[in-house]
Design an enzyme around this catalytic site. Structure first.
Site, PDB file in Angstrom:
ATOM      1  N   ASN A 134       0.908  -1.191  -0.033  1.00 19.28           N
ATOM      2  CA  ASN A 134       0.056   0.112   0.046  1.00 19.28           C
ATOM      3  C   ASN A 134       0.763   1.172  -0.031  1.00 19.28           C
ATOM      4  O   ASN A 134       0.533   2.160  -0.628  1.00 19.28           O
ATOM      5  CB  ASN A 134      -1.252   0.119   1.173  1.00 19.28           C
ATOM      6  CG  ASN A 134      -0.522   0.059   2.397  1.00 19.28           C
ATOM      7  OD1 ASN A 134       0.665  -0.435   2.791  1.00 19.28           O
ATOM      8  ND2 ASN A 134      -1.372   0.388   3.531  1.00 19.28           N
ATOM      9  N   ALA A 159       5.532  -7.291  -0.977  1.00 23.25           N
ATOM     10  CA  ALA A 159       4.136  -8.005  -1.446  1.00 23.25           C
ATOM     11  C   ALA A 159       4.306  -8.357  -3.141  1.00 23.25           C
ATOM     12  O   ALA A 159       5.234  -7.633  -3.899  1.00 23.25           O
ATOM     13  CB  ALA A 159       3.023  -7.002  -1.692  1.00 23.25           C
ATOM     14  N   SER A 160       3.755  -9.407  -3.408  1.00 25.27           N
ATOM     15  CA  SER A 160       4.052  -9.958  -4.768  1.00 25.27           C
ATOM     16  C   SER A 160       3.455  -9.130  -5.987  1.00 25.27           C
ATOM     17  O   SER A 160       3.797  -9.294  -7.224  1.00 25.27           O
ATOM     18  CB  SER A 160       3.234 -11.393  -4.896  1.00 25.27           C
ATOM     19  OG  SER A 160       4.027 -12.220  -4.111  1.00 25.27           O
ATOM     20  N   GLU A 231       3.252  -4.982  12.482  1.00 26.50           N
ATOM     21  CA  GLU A 231       2.084  -3.740  12.087  1.00 26.50           C
ATOM     22  C   GLU A 231       1.100  -4.355  11.310  1.00 26.50           C
ATOM     23  O   GLU A 231       1.312  -4.469  10.183  1.00 26.50           O
ATOM     24  CB  GLU A 231       2.946  -2.672  11.337  1.00 26.50           C
ATOM     25  CG  GLU A 231       4.351  -2.245  11.895  1.00 26.50           C
ATOM     26  CD  GLU A 231       4.053  -0.950  13.008  1.00 26.50           C
ATOM     27  OE1 GLU A 231       2.889  -0.852  13.381  1.00 26.50           O
ATOM     28  OE2 GLU A 231       4.976  -0.724  13.635  1.00 26.50           O
ATOM     29  N   LEU A 232       0.002  -4.398  11.965  1.00 26.55           N
ATOM     30  CA  LEU A 232      -1.069  -5.095  11.294  1.00 26.55           C
ATOM     31  C   LEU A 232      -2.279  -4.327  10.995  1.00 26.55           C
ATOM     32  O   LEU A 232      -2.069  -2.844  10.866  1.00 26.55           O
ATOM     33  CB  LEU A 232      -1.581  -6.419  11.982  1.00 26.55           C
ATOM     34  CG  LEU A 232      -0.388  -7.227  12.426  1.00 26.55           C
ATOM     35  CD1 LEU A 232      -1.041  -8.186  13.470  1.00 26.55           C
ATOM     36  CD2 LEU A 232       0.435  -7.922  11.416  1.00 26.55           C
ATOM     37  N   CYS A 265      -3.627   1.465   6.508  1.00 26.82           N
ATOM     38  CA  CYS A 265      -3.816   0.945   7.656  1.00 26.82           C
ATOM     39  C   CYS A 265      -4.345   2.128   8.671  1.00 26.82           C
ATOM     40  O   CYS A 265      -5.161   1.732   9.543  1.00 26.82           O
ATOM     41  CB  CYS A 265      -2.689   0.317   8.379  1.00 26.82           C
ATOM     42  SG  CYS A 265      -1.199   1.324   8.428  1.00 26.82           S
ATOM     43  N   GLU A 362     -11.893  -4.694   9.418  1.00 29.09           N
ATOM     44  CA  GLU A 362     -11.334  -3.408   8.522  1.00 29.09           C
ATOM     45  C   GLU A 362     -11.842  -3.399   6.959  1.00 29.09           C
ATOM     46  O   GLU A 362     -11.961  -4.387   6.360  1.00 29.09           O
ATOM     47  CB  GLU A 362      -9.650  -3.847   8.489  1.00 29.09           C
ATOM     48  CG  GLU A 362      -8.978  -2.764   7.728  1.00 29.09           C
ATOM     49  CD  GLU A 362      -7.414  -2.953   7.758  1.00 29.09           C
ATOM     50  OE1 GLU A 362      -7.201  -4.312   7.631  1.00 29.09           O
ATOM     51  OE2 GLU A 362      -6.784  -1.996   7.700  1.00 29.09           O
TER      52      GLU A 362
HETATM   53  P1  NAP Z   1      -1.099  -9.311   3.195  1.00 26.02           P
HETATM   54  O1  NAP Z   1      -2.059  -9.919   2.491  1.00 26.02           O
HETATM   55  O2  NAP Z   1      -0.839  -9.468   4.798  1.00 26.02           O
HETATM   56  O3  NAP Z   1       0.356  -9.118   2.609  1.00 26.02           O
HETATM   57  C1  NAP Z   1       1.375  -8.058   3.252  1.00 26.02           C
HETATM   58  C2  NAP Z   1       2.510  -9.086   3.152  1.00 26.02           C
HETATM   59  O4  NAP Z   1       2.621 -10.345   4.029  1.00 26.02           O
HETATM   60  C3  NAP Z   1       2.884  -9.642   1.566  1.00 26.02           C
HETATM   61  O5  NAP Z   1       4.267  -9.684   1.258  1.00 26.02           O
HETATM   62  C4  NAP Z   1       2.577 -10.887   1.587  1.00 26.02           C
HETATM   63  O6  NAP Z   1       2.866 -11.929   0.352  1.00 26.02           O
HETATM   64  C5  NAP Z   1       2.704 -11.372   2.958  1.00 26.02           C
HETATM   65  N1  NAP Z   1       1.882 -12.367   3.441  1.00 26.02           N
HETATM   66  C6  NAP Z   1       0.632 -12.556   3.091  1.00 26.02           C
HETATM   67  N2  NAP Z   1       0.295 -13.988   3.981  1.00 26.02           N
HETATM   68  C7  NAP Z   1       1.275 -14.326   4.436  1.00 26.02           C
HETATM   69  C8  NAP Z   1       1.527 -15.377   5.157  1.00 26.02           C
HETATM   70  N3  NAP Z   1       0.603 -16.282   5.702  1.00 26.02           N
HETATM   71  N4  NAP Z   1       2.994 -15.699   5.601  1.00 26.02           N
HETATM   72  C9  NAP Z   1       3.968 -14.891   5.465  1.00 26.02           C
HETATM   73  N5  NAP Z   1       3.677 -13.869   4.489  1.00 26.02           N
HETATM   74  C10 NAP Z   1       2.212 -13.556   4.122  1.00 26.02           C
HETATM   75  O7  NAP Z   1      -1.574  -7.670   3.524  1.00 26.02           O
HETATM   76  P2  NAP Z   1      -2.306  -6.914   2.183  1.00 26.02           P
HETATM   77  O8  NAP Z   1      -3.740  -7.372   2.463  1.00 26.02           O
HETATM   78  O9  NAP Z   1      -1.554  -7.050   1.146  1.00 26.02           O
HETATM   79  O10 NAP Z   1      -2.208  -5.353   2.970  1.00 26.02           O
HETATM   80  C11 NAP Z   1      -3.288  -4.615   3.450  1.00 26.02           C
HETATM   81  C12 NAP Z   1      -2.862  -4.989   5.059  1.00 26.02           C
HETATM   82  O11 NAP Z   1      -1.951  -4.613   5.774  1.00 26.02           O
HETATM   83  C13 NAP Z   1      -4.227  -4.470   5.741  1.00 26.02           C
HETATM   84  O12 NAP Z   1      -4.604  -5.026   6.895  1.00 26.02           O
HETATM   85  C14 NAP Z   1      -3.348  -3.031   6.392  1.00 26.02           C
HETATM   86  O13 NAP Z   1      -4.065  -2.638   7.542  1.00 26.02           O
HETATM   87  C15 NAP Z   1      -2.327  -3.753   6.800  1.00 26.02           C
HETATM   88  N6  NAP Z   1      -1.318  -2.512   6.822  1.00 26.02           N
HETATM   89  C16 NAP Z   1      -0.860  -2.470   8.259  1.00 26.02           C
HETATM   90  C17 NAP Z   1       0.158  -1.378   8.383  1.00 26.02           C
HETATM   91  C18 NAP Z   1       0.580  -0.892   9.639  1.00 26.02           C
HETATM   92  O14 NAP Z   1       1.488  -0.245   9.683  1.00 26.02           O
HETATM   93  N7  NAP Z   1       0.079  -1.523  10.840  1.00 26.02           N
HETATM   94  C19 NAP Z   1       0.772  -0.550   7.228  1.00 26.02           C
HETATM   95  C20 NAP Z   1       0.023  -0.794   6.013  1.00 26.02           C
HETATM   96  C21 NAP Z   1      -0.726  -1.860   5.802  1.00 26.02           C
HETATM   97  P3  NAP Z   1       2.149 -11.804  -0.852  1.00 26.02           P
HETATM   98  O15 NAP Z   1       1.994 -10.471  -1.494  1.00 26.02           O
HETATM   99  O16 NAP Z   1       3.002 -12.781  -1.486  1.00 26.02           O
HETATM  100  O17 NAP Z   1       0.868 -12.572  -0.433  1.00 26.02           O
END
Ligand code: NAP
Length: 471
Positions: A134, A159-160, A231-232, A265, A362
């Protein structure tokens, strides 16, 4: 998941990449391990020189880097340029401050029976950084700048859908002068993370991403006894009280919800408004949300571009439909447009109830939930009523109420009369299901350090001084 750039404005494949093999990953970890020993031996001044060079490159190449981010994930070009500038500033911040943040901290030597006692901060080694798309540059830089300045080395699993940004980041630090292997991008899918984290040379991990990814990484890291920072996600409340400047609150609410096409986020996601000002706020907010211009993210006049992925758009659409089917009311937007690309309009939904997904989940898109409350206590109950606790926002000009919000909002940050954001000077992170640990400021740089106690005696008395006892 395929590793590829797919243009979110039309869903077309721009460029795809072969994932790295296990052998290639192992070789990269080997280079990281070797680079750690080299980097550990360098001075803060040396590393600061390289970090400032990275900042200079970011400034010089801002427009090109911004265009790449917009192509990969659809953020507006204007916001992408601002992101690059913010990253350069964070690099400079840590170049200037790291040495002071990590300086030895003297302790009261007499109290511990020593001639000298102090705390020293030392780097841990290769750190795996699993990052989201993001803010594809900022999320990585806010880890990498402090980590490299502390003397750690980074292995980035980005992220991929943002592989070009990942490769740019690897090149950035190499071109800035950091040793070969100090910061590498691993082009792998999420299924490779467990194996990487299982490698004994990888000492810690940081993840910015979803709750599910957080649980997976924490599980593996727990088994390996490795430190993590998570950071979720978040579903930040934005509370508006009667004394607030309603026009200003509605203006900021619109930006707070729709910045980054609604995919932040710390975007305000739930707008909790006191009944005395509910109608006035709702009218001003809906008017502003409906007036946002949705379109080509490269165009100067565009406020909101497409969502980054097809999966993300589907999720948002389903959350809104679920609410509507259960009786919620849409005040603007709410219809997925029938065109190529991952578009979703700015939307306001009201009359939400706890059985609707939007109440507790969310929503990662430009969709605001609007709630009416009749007291401060009810506002706090709704605000704290999800499992998240990332950021929070309160609008009130009453000083006593400001103080109460600072205490009562259960979140990693409370912003009063302003939009929740991140600054290099202030710690950033969440509580509860929004994760743990902190990034940025002195707190962030110390997360991946060994906080080492050093006790020095005269060597003429037995034991560790008066009052010492073994643990
Ligand atoms: P996501 O699916 O969790 O992806 C984030 C990263 O984690 C990617 O590199 C992804 O790889 C990897 N990943 C996904 N599942 C995994 C697993 N089971 N094991 C290990 N790695 C894994 O998140 P998203 O949906 O793309 O991004 C949005 C989320 O991020 C939202 O919930 C948002 O609130 C949160 N976020 C939090 C913050 C913060 O600072 N707290 C900041 C920004 C975003 P792949 O792309 O290869 O799947």
């Amino acid at each position: 998941m395929t590793i590829a750039t797919i243009n979110p404005t039309n869903g077309e494949l721009v460029k795809s990449f072969d994932p790295m093999s296990d052998a290639q990953v192992d070789a990269a970890i080997g280079r990281a391990d070797a680079a750690f020993h080299e980097l550990h031996g360098t001075s803060f001044a040396q590393r600061a020189g390289w970090m400032v060079a990275a900042a200079d490159l970011l400034d010089a190449e801002r427009d090109e880097v911004a265009r790449m981010m917009t192509t990969e994930m659809g953020k507006t070009y204007a916001s992408a340029k601002a992101e690059v500038t913010k990253c350069a500033a964070a690099c400079r911040f840590y170049a200037e401050r790291a040495e002071a943040f990590l300086a030895d901290e003297p302790a009261d030597a007499k109290a511990v029976g020593a001639t000298r006692a102090f705390v020293r901060h030392q780097p841990l080694g290769p750190v795996l950084a699993v990052m989201p798309w993001n803010f594809p540059l900022w999320q990585v830089i806010r880890f990498a700048a402090p980590a490299l300045m502390a003397g750690n080395v980074g292995l980035l699993k980005h992220a991929s859908n943002v592989p070009q940004t990942a490769l740019f980041l690897e090149e950035l630090f190499r071109r800035a002068g950091f040793p070969e292997g100090a910061f590498q991008a691993l082009l792998v899918g999420s299924e490779a993370v467990e194996r990487i984290l299982g490698d004994r040379r990888v000492r810690a991990a940081t993840l910015t991403g979803s709750e599910g990814a957080g649980r997976a990484i924490a599980r593996t890291a727990g088994e390996q006894l490795k430190k993590t920072v998570l950071e979720l996600g978040g579903s930040d409340p934005f509370v508006v009280m009667p004394s607030a400047d309603i026009a200003r609150a509605a203006e900021v609410a619109t930006t707070a919800r729709c910045q980054n096409n609604g995919q932040s986020c710390i975007a305000a996601k739930r707008f909790i408004v006191h009944t005395d000002v509910y109608d006035a706020f709702a009218e001003a907010f809906v008017e502003r949300m409906a007036a946002l211009r949705v379109g080509d993210p490269m165009a100067e006049q565009t406020d909101v571009g497409p969502l980054a992925t097809e999966r993300g758009r589907k999720e948002v659409d389903e959350q809104v439909r679920d609410a509507v089917e259960r009786g919620a009311r849409v005040l603007c937007g709410g219809q997925r447009p029938d065109r190529n690309g991952w578009w979703y309009p700015p939307t306001v939904v009201t009359e939400l109830t706890p059985e609707m997904r939007m109440w507790s989940e969310e929503v990662f898109g430009p969709v605001a939930g609007l709630y009416r409350v009749s007291s401060y206590e009810e506002a706090i109950e709704v605000a704290n009523g999800t499992e998240y606790g990332l950021g929070s926002n309160a609008w009130t000009r009453d000083p006593a109420e400001q103080e109460r919000f600072a205490n009562d909002l259960d979140a990693g940050s409370v912003f009063v009369n302003g939009m929740t954001t991140s600054f290099p000077d202030l710690p950033f992170g969440g509580v509860r299901n929004s994760g743990y640990g902190r990034e940025l400021s002195a707190y962030g740089i110390r997360e991946f350090c060994n906080v080492k106690t050093v006790w020095v005696g005269e060597g003429t008395e037995a034991g560790a001084g008066a009052g010492a006892h073994a643990e």
